[in-house]
Write a protein that holds these residues in place. Structure first.
Motif, PDB file in Angstrom:
ATOM      1  N   HIS A  44      -3.170 -11.302  -4.794  1.00  0.00           N
ATOM      2  CA  HIS A  44      -3.440  -9.915  -4.701  1.00  0.00           C
ATOM      3  C   HIS A  44      -2.208  -9.174  -4.845  1.00  0.00           C
ATOM      4  N   ALA A 254       2.362  -4.997  -7.828  1.00  0.00           N
ATOM      5  CA  ALA A 254       3.153  -4.317  -6.695  1.00  0.00           C
ATOM      6  C   ALA A 254       4.378  -4.817  -6.800  1.00  0.00           C
ATOM      7  N   PRO A 255       5.168  -3.638  -6.288  1.00  0.00           N
ATOM      8  CA  PRO A 255       6.847  -4.072  -6.107  1.00  0.00           C
ATOM      9  C   PRO A 255       7.307  -4.951  -5.143  1.00  0.00           C
ATOM     10  N   ILE A 257       9.686  -4.919  -2.096  1.00  0.00           N
ATOM     11  CA  ILE A 257      10.229  -3.988  -1.353  1.00  0.00           C
ATOM     12  C   ILE A 257      11.195  -4.272  -0.250  1.00  0.00           C
TER      13      ILE A 257
ATOM     14  N   GLY B   1      17.263  -9.226   2.008  1.00  0.00           N
ATOM     15  CA  GLY B   1      15.999  -9.775   0.909  1.00  0.00           C
ATOM     16  C   GLY B   1      14.952  -8.695   0.834  1.00  0.00           C
ATOM     17  N   SER B   2      14.253  -8.572  -0.415  1.00  0.00           N
ATOM     18  CA  SER B   2      13.172  -7.972  -0.645  1.00  0.00           C
ATOM     19  C   SER B   2      11.622  -8.699  -0.436  1.00  0.00           C
ATOM     20  N   LYS B   3      10.633  -8.064   0.047  1.00  0.00           N
ATOM     21  CA  LYS B   3       9.582  -8.723   0.479  1.00  0.00           C
ATOM     22  C   LYS B   3       8.495  -8.528  -0.873  1.00  0.00           C
ATOM     23  N   GLN B   4       7.529  -9.604  -1.090  1.00  0.00           N
ATOM     24  CA  GLN B   4       6.468  -8.796  -2.094  1.00  0.00           C
ATOM     25  C   GLN B   4       5.568  -8.070  -1.435  1.00  0.00           C
ATOM     26  N   SER B   5       5.149  -7.038  -1.857  1.00  0.00           N
ATOM     27  CA  SER B   5       3.948  -6.223  -1.221  1.00  0.00           C
ATOM     28  C   SER B   5       2.774  -6.849  -2.303  1.00  0.00           C
ATOM     29  N   THR B   6       1.361  -6.072  -1.712  1.00  0.00           N
ATOM     30  CA  THR B   6       0.295  -6.526  -2.340  1.00  0.00           C
ATOM     31  C   THR B   6      -0.296  -5.175  -2.889  1.00  0.00           C
ATOM     32  N   ILE B   7      -1.261  -5.337  -3.942  1.00  0.00           N
ATOM     33  CA  ILE B   7      -1.818  -4.391  -4.506  1.00  0.00           C
ATOM     34  C   ILE B   7      -2.865  -3.721  -3.496  1.00  0.00           C
ATOM     35  N   THR B   8      -3.379  -4.422  -2.599  1.00  0.00           N
ATOM     36  CA  THR B   8      -4.449  -3.800  -1.708  1.00  0.00           C
ATOM     37  C   THR B   8      -3.456  -2.699  -0.672  1.00  0.00           C
ATOM     38  N   LYS B   9      -2.132  -2.955  -0.618  1.00  0.00           N
ATOM     39  CA  LYS B   9      -1.607  -2.132   0.177  1.00  0.00           C
ATOM     40  C   LYS B   9      -1.267  -0.516  -0.336  1.00  0.00           C
ATOM     41  N   PHE B  10      -1.633  -0.539  -1.606  1.00  0.00           N
ATOM     42  CA  PHE B  10      -1.556   0.425  -2.378  1.00  0.00           C
ATOM     43  C   PHE B  10      -2.985   1.522  -2.863  1.00  0.00           C
ATOM     44  N   PHE B  11      -3.862   0.234  -3.299  1.00  0.00           N
ATOM     45  CA  PHE B  11      -5.276   0.662  -3.728  1.00  0.00           C
ATOM     46  C   PHE B  11      -6.168   0.250  -2.698  1.00  0.00           C
TER      47      PHE B  11
END
Lengths: 259, 14
Positions: A44, A254-255, A257, B1-11
């Motif tokens: 996802h 998705a970026p 963050i 560090g950076s964390k991968q977000s998911t599409i469902t966080k935005f849409f």
């Protein structure tokens, strides 16, 4: 009854090749608008949206309102590889309740006609609403150049920082062996319009993405000479390849963050 | 560090 005749069958072959590494199985939707698909990768992180508009088909018949056809893309790819690049492809299905779809391949001279029947699957897919967005920056550049940059940077690092400023669009990465930065400046003084790099910036923007996905998206490069990258600081990037006269394939990523 | 977000966080789901 569903019957879609696509004279430029190679478009469908290219579309599926660009999707099959990210999407295992998906519902293709057939409606009066066109033949479309929305699917996410299994984590996802990326969302793919395809539209082949009905008026881009030589013949387009879809009698059943919205008719989803669940397919395993690996199997679809196997079948479409049996079509010649110049073949006309016709997709046929009887309608809801029927569990097969037929692909007919006709050579341009009509001397060879093949049909392949494939089993359909029931797929639970969730459709996401994609909001209309105001982007901070929209960059159009040659698709081959974008593919080259993604490939080059992935030999150095795993993530890419894409930044758009007045200077241009910058792709940066770092890894164990060092760092890399590629800047593409706006360039509209080209012989062919598809060679231009055009940057529309409302405000500077900088986002971090996994290169693995970007590299997968560039499998769509054969579909279009240009790619459009749309960025906003608080949204997934949209990487769009226009499909000549027919529609588009859009990849949303998705970026990453900062924690 | 950076964390991968998911599409469902935005849409959101329709």
């Amino acid at each position: 009854m569903l019957e879609l005749r696509l004279v430029q069958g190679s478009l469908l072959k290219k579309v599926i090749e660009s999707l099959k590494d990210l999407v295992n199985d998906a519902n293709f939707d057939c409606s009066s608008t066109g033949f479309s698909l929305q699917a996410m990768d299994s984590s996802h992180v990326a969302l793919m949206s395809l539209l082949l508009r009905s008026d881009g088909f030589e013949h387009y018949r879809c009698d059943h309102g919205n008719f989803p056809m669940g397919m395993k893309l690996e199997n679809l790819s196997k079948i479409l590889k049996c079509a010649g690049n110049d073949d006309i492809i016709t997709i046929k299905a009887d309608g809801p309740g029927n569990d097969t779809v037929t692909f007919m391949f006709e050579s341009p001279s009509q001397e060879k006609i093949a049909d392949y029947e494939m089993k359909l699957m029931d797929i639970d897919s969730e459709h996401l609403g994609i909001p209309e967005a105001e982007f901070h920056a929209i960059v159009r550049m040659p698709s081959s150049e974008f593919a080259r940059i993604c490939k080059d940077l992935s030999s150095i690092g795993d993530t890419v920082v894409i930044s758009v400023t007045k200077e241009g669009i910058k792709f940066s990465t770092k890894g164990d062996i060092g760092t890399a930065n590629v800047v593409c400046r706006q360039n509209t003084t080209v012989d062919k319009p598809e060679d231009a790099t055009i940057i529309e910036m409302q405000q500077p923007v900088s986002l971090t993405f996994a290169l693995r996905y970007m590299n997968s998206f560039t499998k769509a490069t054969p579909l279009s000479n240009t790619v459009t990258i749309s960025l906003s600081s608080d949204l997934p990037v949209v990487v769009e390849y226009k499909i000549a006269e027919m529609g588009y394939i859009r990849f949303y990523l998705a970026p990453k963050i900062e924690e | 560090g950076s964390k991968q977000s998911t599409i469902t966080k935005f849409f959101s789901k329709l």
